[in-house]
Design a protein around this motif. Structure first.
Motif, PDB file in Angstrom:
ATOM      1  N   UNK A   1     -12.782  -0.637  12.844  1.00 53.69           N
ATOM      2  CA  UNK A   1     -12.103  -0.461  14.146  1.00 53.69           C
ATOM      3  C   UNK A   1     -10.607  -0.182  13.944  1.00 53.69           C
ATOM      4  N   UNK A   2     -10.299   0.549  12.868  1.00 57.23           N
ATOM      5  CA  UNK A   2      -8.919   0.976  12.591  1.00 57.23           C
ATOM      6  C   UNK A   2      -8.132   0.024  11.716  1.00 57.23           C
ATOM      7  N   UNK A   3      -8.674  -1.171  11.471  1.00 53.79           N
ATOM      8  CA  UNK A   3      -7.939  -2.149  10.644  1.00 53.79           C
ATOM      9  C   UNK A   3      -8.350  -1.992   9.176  1.00 53.79           C
ATOM     10  N   UNK A   4      -7.355  -1.948   8.281  1.00 56.89           N
ATOM     11  CA  UNK A   4      -7.639  -1.733   6.852  1.00 56.89           C
ATOM     12  C   UNK A   4      -8.406  -2.919   6.276  1.00 56.89           C
ATOM     13  N   UNK A   5      -9.356  -2.634   5.425  1.00 59.29           N
ATOM     14  CA  UNK A   5     -10.184  -3.702   4.852  1.00 59.29           C
ATOM     15  C   UNK A   5      -9.298  -4.642   4.033  1.00 59.29           C
ATOM     16  N   UNK A   6      -8.259  -4.080   3.413  1.00 58.64           N
ATOM     17  CA  UNK A   6      -7.357  -4.912   2.590  1.00 58.64           C
ATOM     18  C   UNK A   6      -6.646  -5.955   3.476  1.00 58.64           C
ATOM     19  N   UNK A   7      -6.229  -5.530   4.679  1.00 57.68           N
ATOM     20  CA  UNK A   7      -5.535  -6.469   5.590  1.00 57.68           C
ATOM     21  C   UNK A   7      -6.493  -7.534   6.111  1.00 57.68           C
ATOM     22  N   UNK A   8      -7.709  -7.103   6.444  1.00 59.19           N
ATOM     23  CA  UNK A   8      -8.679  -8.072   6.993  1.00 59.19           C
ATOM     24  C   UNK A   8      -9.073  -9.079   5.913  1.00 59.19           C
ATOM     25  N   UNK A   9      -9.259  -8.589   4.685  1.00 61.48           N
ATOM     26  CA  UNK A   9      -9.636  -9.502   3.582  1.00 61.48           C
ATOM     27  C   UNK A   9      -8.530 -10.522   3.338  1.00 61.48           C
ATOM     28  N   UNK A  10      -7.297 -10.084   3.508  1.00 63.35           N
ATOM     29  CA  UNK A  10      -6.156 -10.998   3.221  1.00 63.35           C
ATOM     30  C   UNK A  10      -5.862 -11.940   4.385  1.00 63.35           C
ATOM     31  N   UNK A  11      -5.934 -11.441   5.623  1.00 65.33           N
ATOM     32  CA  UNK A  11      -5.440 -12.235   6.759  1.00 65.33           C
ATOM     33  C   UNK A  11      -6.520 -12.770   7.689  1.00 65.33           C
TER      34      UNK A  11
ATOM     35  N   UNK B   1     -16.375   8.811  -3.861  1.00 68.46           N
ATOM     36  CA  UNK B   1     -16.329   9.636  -5.084  1.00 68.46           C
ATOM     37  C   UNK B   1     -15.015   9.384  -5.808  1.00 68.46           C
ATOM     38  N   UNK B   2     -14.460   8.230  -5.520  1.00 67.34           N
ATOM     39  CA  UNK B   2     -13.278   7.756  -6.209  1.00 67.34           C
ATOM     40  C   UNK B   2     -13.561   6.278  -6.353  1.00 67.34           C
ATOM     41  N   UNK B   3     -12.662   5.392  -6.034  1.00 68.62           N
ATOM     42  CA  UNK B   3     -12.991   3.973  -6.195  1.00 68.62           C
ATOM     43  C   UNK B   3     -13.511   3.425  -4.865  1.00 68.62           C
ATOM     44  N   UNK B   4     -14.319   2.416  -4.931  1.00 67.17           N
ATOM     45  CA  UNK B   4     -14.795   1.679  -3.749  1.00 67.17           C
ATOM     46  C   UNK B   4     -13.749   0.585  -3.505  1.00 67.17           C
ATOM     47  N   UNK B   5     -12.995   0.665  -2.421  1.00 69.56           N
ATOM     48  CA  UNK B   5     -11.902  -0.301  -2.210  1.00 69.56           C
ATOM     49  C   UNK B   5     -12.384  -1.747  -2.241  1.00 69.56           C
ATOM     50  N   UNK B   6     -13.626  -1.956  -1.881  1.00 71.40           N
ATOM     51  CA  UNK B   6     -14.166  -3.329  -1.874  1.00 71.40           C
ATOM     52  C   UNK B   6     -14.306  -3.850  -3.310  1.00 71.40           C
ATOM     53  N   UNK B   7     -14.697  -2.937  -4.205  1.00 69.04           N
ATOM     54  CA  UNK B   7     -14.892  -3.356  -5.612  1.00 69.04           C
ATOM     55  C   UNK B   7     -13.565  -3.814  -6.201  1.00 69.04           C
ATOM     56  N   UNK B   8     -12.495  -3.110  -5.837  1.00 64.22           N
ATOM     57  CA  UNK B   8     -11.167  -3.488  -6.353  1.00 64.22           C
ATOM     58  C   UNK B   8     -10.783  -4.889  -5.891  1.00 64.22           C
TER      59      UNK B   8
END
Ligand code: SDX
Length: 428
Positions: A69-79, A309-316
């Motif tokens: 819903x427009x929110x970056x997975x990195x922000x949601x995982x952190x906050x 076809x690059x990195x899976x941001x979740x894996x990082x």
């Protein structure tokens, strides 16, 4: 007229509308293709075919972008936490404190199972795979809530179905997990919070207290698994839901699709692969060779992705969390070292680089689950717990759409031409 695509078929030229997404993705709308030309399109594995427009999740495989819903997975995982992110996926906005408390209370109000369901769970062999138990258990809920069988549910009934499944799938998993270990079930303690409560329900023994880091890691893992646009199991949920099947049958079908080792079952398959490599003296180079051998059906589990076809941001994020969680828990896991070695070797191997094969969400997740004391055969069930809000969001978006149609793809027939029936005693 908005942008169109011209299609020339023999003497005929038709124009097809172009649809543009929020992030600039383009699609050719072929809704009128067959009625105007008699042609259909065909696309093995739907690699180039969109099934719907959706407001829920955006991912860009080339740039490794994932947003709910427009929110970056990195922000949601952190906050964020898993219940707040679930609310976001299902309702489209981050909840106010009041909305979040109300959502939590609704989930808590369903933290028990009908006695007939627990009796049914007791009939399964203790070593039954949890995915089969979950699929059966969720479909069986339809027998106890007949009012949900009417497909024209009101919005408040859909809200109830969402909260009920978020609660009862968690209770079902914990109940069966304890039974598999011949341990008494532990009731829910809502004050702990959804993830800590789940850990308590599966791990409790006298003196046990849920470690804050463990609960935090579980929240991050479930957030990362919560949705992934039109993956195989979400598309299955939409396919089954499109026939106006009830929500229990629809989610049960999603569980079945996720079970496959090419999809959610990969997290269990990764651990089994790492264990095998460990038994082979940790020689991961031998397995890289097997994965590249076209005569060998072996694939590097947890590697590759239809979209990334690059990195899976979740894996990082999960890889970083591996180090943090294992250090905090004082866990030394040789499988993590093997996994890192495997990744490093594959990333420098032209076979994998040329095919854009990188670790996906499943490559490291099992190592954290293992450190949290979750048994390998429960890993894919953990994926169910995480993906449930995503499936429910996709279901709600589809059943709520005024333009929703039953999903019924066409085909190109390649079988025998017309032939006459031959009575059995005349057949050779
Ligand atoms: C999930 O869709 C989603 O969003 C799914 C998911 C989600 O959140 O819902 O992200 C979760 O399912 C992640 C994927 C988990 N599966 C695995 O880790 C299983 C191993 N991976 C592969 O089976 C494969 O990469 C898939 C299934 C994930 C993707 O398959 P595709 O897109 O159909 O690609 P492909 O099989 O056509 O592979 C292209 C080439 C082939 O080689 P060539 O024929 O070109 O020579 O890459 C090779 C494949 O043989 N290849 C692999 C490989 N994955 C692809 N070779 C070795 N090991 C692998 N893992």
């Amino acid at each position: 007229m908005s942008e169109t695509a011209k299609l020339v078929l023999g003497e005929k030229t038709i124009e097809l509308p172009i649809i543009k997404g929020t992030e600039g993705e383009h699609a050719v709308d072929i809704t009128k293709l067959r009625s105007q030309t008699g042609y259909i399109t065909i696309d093995n594995g739907y690699m180039n075919t969109g099934s719907c427009t959706s407001d829920i999740t955006f991912l860009n495989g080339e740039k490794g972008i994932l947003r709910y819903r427009g929110y970056k997975i990195e922000d949601l995982a952190e906050h964020s936490n898993f219940i707040e992110t679930s609310y976001l996926l299902i309702n489209g906005v981050l909840p106010t404190k009041r909305q979040l408390d109300f959502f939590n209370e609704k989930i808590v109000s369903f933290a028990t199972l009908p006695s007939g369901i627990t009796r049914m769970l007791d009939t399964f062999p203790r070593d039954a795979h949890p995915m089969g138990v979950l699929s059966a258990g969720v479909a069986a809920l339809s027998a106890y809530y007949p009012d949900f069988l009417d497909h024209d549910l009101s919005d408040s009934e859909k809200d109830r179905a969402v909260a009920q499944l978020m609660a009862q799938v968690k209770v079902m998993m914990a109940y069966f997990y304890r039974r598999a270990k011949s341990e008494e079930p532990v009731r829910s303690h809502p004050s702990l919070g959804y993830c800590a409560d789940f850990m308590n329900m599966i791990q409790y023994k006298p003196g046990y207290e849920v470690d804050h880091e463990v609960a935090k890691a579980m929240n991050v893992l479930l957030i990362l698994h919560a949705d992934h646009e039109q993956n195989c199991s979400a598309s299955t949920v939409r396919m089954v839901g499109s026939s106006n099947a009830n929500v229990f049958a629809t989610i049960s079908a999603g569980i079945d699709a996720l079970w496959g080792p090419l999809h959610g079952g990969a997290n269990q398959a990764v651990l089994e692969m790492l264990e095998t490599i460990k038994k082979n003296g940790g020689d991961y180079k031998k397995f890289i060779k097997k994965a590249k051998d076209k005569n060998d059906s072996f694939k590097l589990m947890g590697f590759g992705h239809r979209v990334y076809k690059n990195f899976d941001p979740r894996a990082n994020i999960i890889k970083k969390a591996c180090d943090t969680v294992l250090t905090k828990l004082g866990v030394q896991d040789p499988l993590l070292d093997i996994a890192k070695g495997l990744e490093e070797e594959a990333r420098s191997d032209s076979y994998f680089v040329e095919r854009n094969l990188y670790p996906n969400v499943d490559f490291y997740s099992g190592i954290i689950y293992r450190a949290l004391g979750i048994p390998t055969n429960m890993f894919t069930a953990m994926f169910v717990l995480g993906r449930l809000p995503g499936w429910l969001a996709q279901w709600r978006e589809q059943v709520g759409s005024p333009t929703a149609k039953i999903c019924r793809p066409r085909q190109i027939y390649t079988g025998p031409g017309v032939r006459d029936y031959v009575p059995v005693d005349e057949r050779k």
